[in-house]
Design a protein around this motif. Structure first.
Motif, mmCIF file in Angstrom:
data_model
loop_
_atom_site.group_PDB
_atom_site.id
_atom_site.type_symbol
_atom_site.label_atom_id
_atom_site.label_comp_id
_atom_site.label_asym_id
_atom_site.label_seq_id
_atom_site.Cartn_x
_atom_site.Cartn_y
_atom_site.Cartn_z
ATOM 1 N N ASN A 50 79.131 -7.429 40.027
ATOM 2 C CA ASN A 50 78.655 -8.780 39.710
ATOM 3 C C ASN A 50 77.818 -8.746 38.429
ATOM 4 N N ASN A 51 77.355 -9.912 38.025
ATOM 5 C CA ASN A 51 76.552 -10.025 36.790
ATOM 6 C C ASN A 51 75.216 -9.315 36.904
ATOM 7 N N SER A 52 74.624 -9.298 38.087
ATOM 8 C CA SER A 52 73.331 -8.634 38.255
ATOM 9 C C SER A 52 73.452 -7.133 37.988
ATOM 10 N N SER A 53 74.594 -6.547 38.394
ATOM 11 C CA SER A 53 74.819 -5.133 38.108
ATOM 12 C C SER A 53 74.927 -4.897 36.609
ATOM 13 N N GLN A 54 75.599 -5.815 35.927
ATOM 14 C CA GLN A 54 75.737 -5.707 34.475
ATOM 15 C C GLN A 54 74.363 -5.773 33.791
ATOM 16 N N LYS A 55 73.527 -6.723 34.253
ATOM 17 C CA LYS A 55 72.180 -6.863 33.665
ATOM 18 C C LYS A 55 71.344 -5.621 33.940
ATOM 19 N N TYR A 56 71.511 -5.063 35.139
ATOM 20 C CA TYR A 56 70.736 -3.870 35.484
ATOM 21 C C TYR A 56 71.120 -2.696 34.584
ATOM 22 N N LEU A 57 72.459 -2.498 34.376
ATOM 23 C CA LEU A 57 72.916 -1.388 33.530
ATOM 24 C C LEU A 57 72.526 -1.587 32.071
ATOM 25 N N ASN A 58 72.401 -2.848 31.663
ATOM 26 C CA ASN A 58 71.978 -3.122 30.292
ATOM 27 C C ASN A 58 70.479 -2.883 30.084
ATOM 28 N N LYS A 59 69.775 -2.654 31.170
ATOM 29 C CA LYS A 59 68.332 -2.483 31.093
ATOM 30 C C LYS A 59 67.919 -1.023 31.251
#
Length: 407
Positions: A50-59
């Motif tokens: 999901n998008n939250s996983s994407q945001k987490y990996l981008n952080k």
């Protein structure tokens, strides 16, 4: 203070949260590195759910190294952090479990922050590799910064409101005191003014009695009239001084400030005391160090201040003593000093010499009301000047008047 403590508590919680997250992230990557070292192959990256996983990996970011410091696997989508993180991992300055926060000034002229930690793995007691892991904390620190800004604005607004409220309450509380003081000043001024007329009438009546040739008075009666005249003159001088002080208190004393040449005033005022000092065999000297020295002051007030200081010096200078008058410069201000030899002023009396009606036990041996120095100080302050005293017992006393050279 309470708001500051609350903010400090919030910062402490956020900081500890940074450390905990970095530690958990490092532990997760240590487990993966341990599997890689044990199995000998890299794990595939799992697909994002999901998008939250994407945001987490981008952080977040992590770097895995083997025991020979060869990079096995890494993930870092934070472009601005790569150079600084690679420098840290190359230098290998962090110890296991140690944390650091770093600030980076990006090419876009922005500040960014990240936290980084290091953990090592051991296989059968042998060092097998290490992991550097961390994440971007810029957003969290920016929130803390905004919170600090809002707290500062809140504190300033609170202080402003408190200051206004305190001033309002203080003014309200002081109003009766001010009114009472003004009434006392007005009473002193009116009473002094009203008493001058009957005293003048009494003095005139005594003069008529004394000069009346048809009035055959005994020597004793004439002596009584002389004593009464002297006491009335003292009372009249005291009332005049009280009236002057009352006018200074309510700013009613006229003030006409001009440039005044100080040495001229000193010499003219000193000349009026030559007869008195000659009778006591006192040497009265004017030291003319700076002939062109001037002060911005009311001329009449200055003459009155100097007269009070000289009269005071003459009163307390013993026979064959010395009085020195001097005009000089001090720290950009004009100064007039009146010094005299004599008993001086006791250390315990020195702080009170300018108080109204204050007279030390030594001063009570001489005539006076205790108002002269009070008047001199009040007139000095009214002219934006300053009058101070220095004294050495049984040696000398120095009164110094400081005056501005500008209006």
């Amino acid at each position: 203070m309470l708001i500051t403590l609350i903010y400090g508590f919030i910062v402490s919680l956020v900081y500890n949260n940074f450390i905990s997250q970095a530690h958990l992230l490092a532990m997760e990557e240590v487990e993966e590195l341990n599997y890689i070292v044990s199995d000998g192959k890299l794990l595939p990256d799992l697909p994002l759910d999901n998008n939250s996983s994407q945001k987490y990996l981008n952080k977040i970011f992590y770097y895995m190294y083997d025991k020979n410091d060869q990079l096995l696997k890494m993930s870092n989508k934070i472009d601005w952090s790569k150079t600084d993180i690679e420098t840290l991992t190359t230098q290998d300055l962090l110890q296991d479990g140690q944390y650091e926060m770093h600030i980076v000034f990006t090419a876009q002229k922005e500040f960014r922050f990240f936290v980084i930690t290091r953990e090592s793995i051991w296989n059968n007691g042998q060092y097998a590799g290490k992991v550097y892991a961390g994440f971007d904390i810029s957003h969290d620190l920016m929130l803390l910064g905004r919170l600090l800004l809002w707290i500062t604005l809140l504190l300033l607004c609170t202080l402003f409101v408190i200051n206004k409220a305190a001033n309002f309450m203080a003014n309200k509380a002081m109003k009766p005191v001010v009114e009472s003081f003004e009434k006392q000043v007005l009473f002193a001024a009116n009473a002094s003014h009203e008493l001058r007329t009957p005293l003048s009438v009494l003095l005139s009546g005594l003069d008529i009695l004394k000069d009346d040739a048809d009035n055959k008075m005994s020597a004793f009666s004439k002596e009584i009239i002389g004593d009464m005249t002297g006491e009335i003159l003292k009372m009249k001088a005291l009332i005049s001084n009280m009236l002057l002080l009352a006018r200074c208190d309510n700013s009613a004393a006229g003030l006409k400030k001009n440039r005044v040449w100080l040495n001229i005033i000193l010499k003219n005022t000193a000349a009026r005391f030559q007869t008195i000092t000659a009778d006591k065999n006192i040497a009265l000297s004017v030291i003319d160090d700076v002939p062109d020295l001037y002060g911005w002051v009311d001329r009449n007030h200055l003459e009155q201040i100097i007269s009070i200081l000289i009269d005071n010096a003459v009163k307390y200078t013993p026979r064959n003593g010395k009085i020195f008058l001097r005009a000089h410069c001090h720290n950009g201000m004009s100064a007039i000093s009146v010094s005299n030899t004599g008993p001086g002023i006791g250390e315990k009396d020195l702080p009170y010499v300018f108080d109204r009606f204050y007279r030390s036990s030594e001063a009570k041996k001489y005539e006076g009301s205790g108002l002269g120095l009070s008047i001199a100080k009040a007139l000095a302050e009214k002219n934006n000047g300053m009058l101070i005293v220095q004294s050495e017992e049984n040696i000398r006393t120095i009164f110094t008047l400081y005056l501005s050279q500008k209006d």
